[in-house]
Design a protein around this motif. Structure first.
Motif, PDB file in Angstrom:
ATOM      1  N   VAL A 331       0.785  -1.332   0.104  1.00 30.09           N
ATOM      2  CA  VAL A 331      -0.025   0.000   0.177  1.00 30.09           C
ATOM      3  C   VAL A 331       0.837   1.065   0.076  1.00 30.09           C
ATOM      4  CG1 VAL A 331      -1.587   1.354   1.183  1.00 30.09           C
ATOM      5  CG2 VAL A 331      -1.764  -1.244   1.051  1.00 30.09           C
ATOM      6  N   GLU A 332       2.129   1.262   0.714  1.00 30.81           N
ATOM      7  CA  GLU A 332       2.872   2.280   0.802  1.00 30.81           C
ATOM      8  C   GLU A 332       3.285   3.147  -0.407  1.00 30.81           C
ATOM      9  OE1 GLU A 332       5.707  -0.963   2.084  1.00 30.81           O
ATOM     10  OE2 GLU A 332       3.627  -0.447   2.006  1.00 30.81           O
ATOM     11  N   ASN A 333       3.161   2.285  -1.549  1.00 27.85           N
ATOM     12  CA  ASN A 333       3.376   2.773  -2.930  1.00 27.85           C
ATOM     13  C   ASN A 333       2.543   2.866  -3.686  1.00 27.85           C
ATOM     14  OD1 ASN A 333       6.669   2.793  -2.567  1.00 27.85           O
ATOM     15  ND2 ASN A 333       6.611   0.640  -2.770  1.00 27.85           N
ATOM     16  N   PHE A 334       1.460   2.687  -3.371  1.00 27.86           N
ATOM     17  CA  PHE A 334       0.420   2.576  -4.299  1.00 27.86           C
ATOM     18  C   PHE A 334      -0.193   4.236  -4.756  1.00 27.86           C
ATOM     19  CE2 PHE A 334      -4.338   2.142  -5.510  1.00 27.86           C
ATOM     20  CZ  PHE A 334      -4.184   1.399  -6.593  1.00 27.86           C
ATOM     21  N   ASP A 335      -0.502   4.134  -6.211  1.00 21.26           N
ATOM     22  CA  ASP A 335      -1.006   5.476  -6.770  1.00 21.26           C
ATOM     23  C   ASP A 335      -2.596   5.409  -6.769  1.00 21.26           C
ATOM     24  OD1 ASP A 335      -1.530   7.797  -7.985  1.00 21.26           O
ATOM     25  OD2 ASP A 335      -0.422   7.318  -9.824  1.00 21.26           O
ATOM     26  N   VAL A 336      -3.009   6.193  -5.899  1.00 22.29           N
ATOM     27  CA  VAL A 336      -4.537   6.223  -5.751  1.00 22.29           C
ATOM     28  C   VAL A 336      -5.174   6.767  -6.974  1.00 22.29           C
ATOM     29  CG1 VAL A 336      -4.271   6.476  -3.212  1.00 22.29           C
ATOM     30  CG2 VAL A 336      -4.540   8.367  -4.397  1.00 22.29           C
ATOM     31  N   THR A 337      -4.731   7.448  -7.880  1.00 19.85           N
ATOM     32  CA  THR A 337      -5.340   7.731  -9.092  1.00 19.85           C
ATOM     33  C   THR A 337      -5.752   6.506  -9.930  1.00 19.85           C
ATOM     34  OG1 THR A 337      -3.265   7.929 -10.171  1.00 19.85           O
ATOM     35  CG2 THR A 337      -4.062   9.954  -9.047  1.00 19.85           C
ATOM     36  N   ASN A 338      -5.325   5.400  -9.632  1.00 21.95           N
ATOM     37  CA  ASN A 338      -5.519   4.061 -10.390  1.00 21.95           C
ATOM     38  C   ASN A 338      -6.913   3.561  -9.691  1.00 21.95           C
ATOM     39  OD1 ASN A 338      -3.237   4.157 -11.886  1.00 21.95           O
ATOM     40  ND2 ASN A 338      -2.219   3.058 -10.247  1.00 21.95           N
ATOM     41  N   LEU A 339      -7.409   4.139  -8.900  1.00 22.24           N
ATOM     42  CA  LEU A 339      -8.704   3.617  -8.215  1.00 22.24           C
ATOM     43  C   LEU A 339      -9.932   4.602  -9.017  1.00 22.24           C
ATOM     44  CD1 LEU A 339      -8.151   3.103  -4.530  1.00 22.24           C
ATOM     45  CD2 LEU A 339      -8.058   1.480  -6.220  1.00 22.24           C
ATOM     46  N   SER A 340     -10.962   3.800  -9.095  1.00 24.64           N
ATOM     47  CA  SER A 340     -11.971   4.600  -9.661  1.00 24.64           C
ATOM     48  C   SER A 340     -12.778   5.553  -8.525  1.00 24.64           C
ATOM     49  CB  SER A 340     -13.447   3.509  -9.971  1.00 24.64           C
ATOM     50  OG  SER A 340     -13.968   2.829  -8.719  1.00 24.64           O
ATOM     51  N   GLN A 341     -13.559   6.316  -8.950  1.00 16.22           N
ATOM     52  CA  GLN A 341     -14.045   7.367  -7.939  1.00 16.22           C
ATOM     53  C   GLN A 341     -14.905   7.104  -7.039  1.00 16.22           C
ATOM     54  OE1 GLN A 341     -13.100  10.644  -8.438  1.00 16.22           O
ATOM     55  NE2 GLN A 341     -14.326  11.531  -6.881  1.00 16.22           N
TER      56      GLN A 341
END
Length: 505
Positions: A331-341
């Motif tokens: 999780v610490e490296n995850f880019d949250v822009t890859n998730l849907s709204q």
């Protein structure tokens, strides 16, 4: 000169009633104790600041000569060219940089090579790692430096994250396969959670020793009281509560620019970038916007306390846990822009409601004069005086007040003393205990303090004790250490909780 220093000290320390006084010591990470001791020794040689005595003998003397990284409003007013910002010895800086480079080079070496070189390092520089840390450190090995025999087992190349910022626990991705016992526990959780009416008492018993990562999001929602035990009602409840939260956003969030809310929003805006600064996840603009909305809406809906410095930390465990529901990688490296709204909205709303449930039980920690924290610190002092009188008398001898270090422990629930992965494991138990955050936390703090009794007794001056207590070396801690800490806390609770006269004089 003394009068001028005193005047400047009180000028810097003046705060609004009910606001959090900055506690001495940086937020994250805890400093390496070896570097801290070197810093103290080197700094004592510098004559840039004249002192009456070589050692600080009181809190006020220590306060006058300590730069406060948390002073509200100083961000824009401090003159960084002043001598107080130039007292760091160049030798200390070079030694620190060399140590950091040496530590990073060790992390990047092959396991075989690191074993051979460890014996060549002086004994004073060795770090004893726990078994849980050994599992965590295996994930940070650089695949480019592994030999051909290990290539088939190598993980995808990721940015190297300092151990203090590593969120993954022992059951997260990249860790060894689950044991038979862990699989059995996971299956029991799934049976409990899928039953028509989840037995919350049984769920608490199962959660006390830790919740498996796969079922932690739904378990935390249930234990916090956010989600009903009846499975048929859960979907509608989530939908209704999430819509209600975003209704608050539409109703209140624009008021952040109004004059009577500007100070609240400004302080939130300042504190958000300071939240877990070593973890890339929390430095993403989208994540910081989510945190700003959560904290501002909570402050508006709780005018008795409003926003207080430190509440920003309490959002992070919930955010990470609910994010892990959609993310399988670290999780610490995850880019949250890859998730849907829709996913982001669900994570934000659930984090808000669960944080609100937590704060409902400890809100007197954040109201005017913070009476909850004052009572808990006093209770901690009385408890320690009974369970370890030697440590208690050591503090009294060097004029160390419990409020000077334990205020932060109570205000931030030990979040600035422990890595985030340890906080998440700790909260598994807190949510399983009756009044875990408000009552059981006291015994965890007592066990945590006594854990360092040897290091405490080795320090023989006020400044050394405060530096130690504000920068305890927990960066290598994992589930194993937290489990031992909780076991000792439970023993103390069993002895004293129902017999308060045992620790009253």
């Amino acid at each position: 000169m003394a009068a001028e220093n005193s005047k400047q000290f009180w000028k810097r320390s003046a705060k609004l009633p009910g606001s959090i006084q900055p506690v001495y010591g940086a937020q994250h990470p805890p400093l390496d104790p070896r570097l801290t001791k070197n810093f103290i020794k080197e700094r004592s040689k510098v004559n840039a600041i004249p002192l009456k005595n070589k050692k600080a003998s009181s809190f006020h003397e220590f306060a006058r000569n300590t730069s406060d990284a948390w002073d509200i409003g100083d961000d824009e007013e401090e003159d960084f060219s002043s001598p107080s910002f130039q007292t760091l010895n160049s030798k200390v800086a070079l030694a620190t940089a060399a140590q950091v480079l040496e530590n990073h080079s060790k992390l990047r070496l092959k396991p075989e090579r690191s074993q051979s070189t460890t014996s060549d390092v002086p004994a004073s520089y060795k770090v004893i790692k726990s078994s849980s840390d050994a599992q965590l450190s295996r994930n940070s090995s650089d695949t480019c430096l592994r030999n051909t025999l290990h290539k088939q087992q190598s993980l995808p190349l990721r940015p190297i994250i300092p151990l203090v910022a590593r969120i993954s626990d022992q059951n997260a991705s990249g860790a060894p396969p689950m044991t038979v016992r862990e699989k059995t526990r996971l299956e029991k959780f799934r049976q409990l959670l899928s039953s028509h009416n989840t037995d919350l008492d049984e769920l608490r018993k199962c959660s006390w020793p830790g919740v498996p990562r796969e079922v932690r999001p739904v378990t935390w929602r249930l234990l916090s009281g956010y989600l009903p035990a009846n499975t048929e009602r859960r979907k509608l409840t989530l939908q209704r509560k999430r819509e209600e939260y975003f209704g608050f956003i539409e109703q209140y969030y624009d008021s952040r620019n109004e004059e009577h809310h500007q100070d609240t929003y400004r302080q939130i805006h300042i504190d958000i970038p300071r939240t877990n600064p070593l973890i890339p996840l929390f430095q993403q603009p989208l994540v910081q916007e989510i945190f700003e909305r959560i904290l501002f809406i909570w402050a508006i809906r709780h005018p008795a306390s409003g926003y207080v410095q430190g509440i920003n930390d309490l959002v992070t465990p919930f955010f990470v846990v609910f994010l892990s529901e959609y993310v399988e990688e670290d999780v610490e490296n995850f880019d949250v822009t890859n998730l849907s709204q829709d996913m982001l909205r669900s994570i934000e709303a659930d984090s808000f409601w669960c944080m609100s449930k937590l704060l409902d039980g400890i809100q007197d920690n954040y109201t005017f004069a913070q009476p909850g924290i004052q009572k808990k610190v006093k209770a901690l002092e009385e408890l320690v005086s009974r369970i370890d009188e030697q440590v208690h008398n050591h503090f009294r001898r060097y004029e160390v007040e419990y409020l000077q270090f334990a205020f932060r422990w109570m205000n931030n629930l030990l979040m600035r003393e422990l890595p985030l992965r340890c906080t998440i494991r700790l909260w598994d138990t807190y949510q399983s205990e009756p009044e875990g955050f408000s009552h059981f936390h006291l015994y965890v703090c007592a066990a945590f303090l006594i854990k360092w009794r040897k290091e405490i007794l080795d320090e023989e001056d006020f400044q050394g004790l405060l530096m130690l207590l504000q920068n305890l070396p927990t960066i290598h801690w994992g589930n194993e250490e937290i489990g031992l800490l909780l076991a000792e806390a439970y023993r103390l609770k069993y002895m004293f909780a129902d017999a308060p006269n045992h620790y009253r004089r």
